[in-house]
Design an enzyme around this catalytic site. Structure first.
Site, PDB file in Angstrom:
ATOM      1  N   LYS A 210      80.108  61.299  28.507  1.00 16.11           N
ATOM      2  CA  LYS A 210      81.375  60.629  28.255  1.00 16.11           C
ATOM      3  C   LYS A 210      81.310  59.857  26.944  1.00 16.11           C
ATOM      4  O   LYS A 210      80.244  59.355  26.552  1.00 16.11           O
ATOM      5  CB  LYS A 210      81.676  59.614  29.371  1.00 16.11           C
ATOM      6  CG  LYS A 210      81.939  60.202  30.732  1.00 16.11           C
ATOM      7  CD  LYS A 210      82.171  59.071  31.731  1.00 16.11           C
ATOM      8  CE  LYS A 210      82.383  59.585  33.142  1.00 16.11           C
ATOM      9  NZ  LYS A 210      83.689  60.236  33.307  1.00 16.11           N
TER      10      LYS A 210
ATOM     11  N   ARG B 131      82.738  65.718  42.969  1.00 18.25           N
ATOM     12  CA  ARG B 131      83.099  66.760  43.948  1.00 18.25           C
ATOM     13  C   ARG B 131      81.858  67.496  44.453  1.00 18.25           C
ATOM     14  O   ARG B 131      81.865  68.035  45.552  1.00 18.25           O
ATOM     15  CB  ARG B 131      84.110  67.726  43.317  1.00 18.25           C
ATOM     16  CG  ARG B 131      83.588  68.529  42.160  1.00 18.25           C
ATOM     17  CD  ARG B 131      84.701  69.128  41.297  1.00 18.25           C
ATOM     18  NE  ARG B 131      85.425  68.086  40.586  1.00 18.25           N
ATOM     19  CZ  ARG B 131      86.458  68.317  39.769  1.00 18.25           C
ATOM     20  NH1 ARG B 131      86.884  69.553  39.578  1.00 18.25           N
ATOM     21  NH2 ARG B 131      87.063  67.320  39.152  1.00 18.25           N
TER      22      ARG B 131
END
Length: 461
Positions: free
Chosen positions: A237, A311
């Site tokens: 990120k 996820r």
């Protein structure tokens, strides 16, 4: 809860809530000096405003509070830090169904995350109203406070191990049993996706598994994403995207808080809480783009992006949930920026494979003033997760419908033919509002508990 006290003292002042359309009628029944003061102070009962009404000697005798509706849970939330520090009481005319919300709002308005910095001033105190349901208020406030405290704690002090200990501590309060599977044991016991995401960190990944039972009622399983810090992995990120990543375990905080409410209310259920707790770090052992990882369910997943790690850990936890054949599954996750783009920071996205469950959650959110918004599990988008080399990819190639795609990924692992709800939430107040300071926040928690309480009552009657 120390700002809620049992009894009034000689200095206690009453608080009278007034809506703009009732102010004139209320003043008509008051001494002329009260009306004169209200008019001179400019108080119009606008929501969120207040005025201190003096008596004949110039001493304050009453607080007037402007409200839009008397049962607004946040109507009183700004008062604890705005009023002089002393004791206050609710006007006895406040309706019984609004009292609990008023007290919850007051208590949440007293919140400050003071683990590292002392608060500047002590908030005012509220005398418990006689008609308040103390157990309900305490349960709600303690759960919301737990969420805020956990999310606000930096990753330096809240890694996977500490998150597991927080679960164990809450479970101990209610007689629950907590098991932790950590490190290489995750591979030996077939939780490969959790291990893959967390293996790059010096802090061992783990699956935290709490069980609690009150009779032989329905089986409820709650799952929460516990990514204690998310660098994005090798798909790193930028600094701006990493700034709030201590909150990426917000789903786990919500799941634990909901379990705490269930246990505290002694609902007649068999409860299981599953929290995959990891840190998504960068090292020579980090999982890579285009790796193919195994999952507990047996499906293989090609990694399209290492920053779509939440996820993956939820996939193993949801697959584990199926082992008990639960009657209901709820998961919470700070999963996608796409949900925030669609609904903003304050409105959690709800996905469900069961229309009746979804309606129950939506209705509860409206009643509890804890709104959620349903987004579809739109089947035509499932093909976007297809992979030429694995059973599925963890991301779609295109930029569209990211929250839906993530929910469709989770659906592949959720127990089949079981009512399932998935919350994709922010868990963070981006700006301060009365009772809601900037920082970690419980979102959809009160709605989920109210809906679950009703569902349990219906399935045990």
């Amino acid at each position: 809860m120390e700002y809620l006290v049992d009894s009034a003292d000689a200095t206690t002042l009453p608080i009278t809530p007034i809506a703009p359309d009732t102010l004139k009628g209320w003043l008509a029944g008051q001494p002329a000096r009260v009306a004169a003061w209200v008019h001179s102070s400019g108080f119009t009962a606008k929501a969120g405003t207040h005025t201190l009404v003096p008596d004949d000697n110039g001493e304050v005798e009453r607080v007037l509070l402007g409200v839009e509706r008397r049962d607004d849970i946040w109507a009183y939330a700004g008062l604890p830090t705005a009023l002089p520090s002393r004791r206050y009481s609710l006007d006895p005319e406040v309706e019984e169904d609004a009292v609990n919300r008023a007290v919850v709002g007051w208590a949440m308005g007293c919140y400050a995350f003071d683990r590292y910095k002392k608060r500047e001033a002590e908030p005012a105190q509220l005398v418990w109203p006689e008609s308040a349901d103390r157990a309900t208020v305490r349960r709600t406030v303690e759960a919301c406070t737990l969420v805020r405290d956990l999310i606000n704690t930096p990753a330096s002090d809240l890694g996977p191990e500490e998150l597991g200990e927080a679960v164990r501590a809450e479970g101990k309060r209610y007689g629950a049993k907590t098991q932790v599977i950590a490190g290489e044991q995750l591979l030996k016991r077939n939780y490969p996706a959790i291990h893959a995401v967390g293996r790059a960190s010096a802090r061992e990944p783990r699956l935290v598994d709490l069980r609690w039972s009150n009779g032989e009622g329905p089986r409820i399983t709650i799952v929460g994403k516990g990514v204690c810090f998310d660098t994005g992995g090798l798909d790193l990120k930028p600094a701006s995207g990493m700034k709030l990543m201590k909150k990426d375990m917000g789903g786990a905080a919500h799941a634990l808080a909901l379990a705490k409410m269930v246990m505290g209310a002694e609902l007649p259920v068999r409860l299981r809480l599953l929290i995959p707790a990891v840190e998504n770090s960068v090292s020579g052992d980090a999982f890579r783009p285009q790796d193919i990882i195994q999952t507990r369910k047996g499906l293989t997943v090609e990694i399209g992006n290492t920053d779509a790690e939440g996820r993956l850990v939820l996939a193993d936890a949801l697959a584990e949930a199926e082992r008990d054949k639960p009657d209901l599954v709820i998961d919470f996750a700070t999963l996608t920026g796409a949900a925030r783009s669609a609904l903003g920071p304050d409105l959690p996205a709800l996905f469900s494979n069961d229309d009746a469950l979804a309606k129950r959650l939506l209705d509860a959110g409206e009643r509890e003033q804890d709104p959620v918004w349903r987004l579809p599990l739109f089947d035509p988008y499932r093909k976007w997760l297809d992979s030429p080399v694995a059973d599925l990819n963890n991301v779609a190639e295109g930029p569209f419908a990211g929250a839906i795609v993530a929910a469709l990924f989770l659906r592949e692992f959720a127990p089949k033919d079981t009512p399932w709800a998935h919350f994709d939430l922010m868990g963070w107040n981006t700006a301060a509002k009365p009772g809601r300071p900037k920082g970690g926040e419980a979102m959809s928690l009160r709605a989920a508990f109210a809906a679950l309480n009703g569902w349990v009552a219906e399935h045990t009657s």
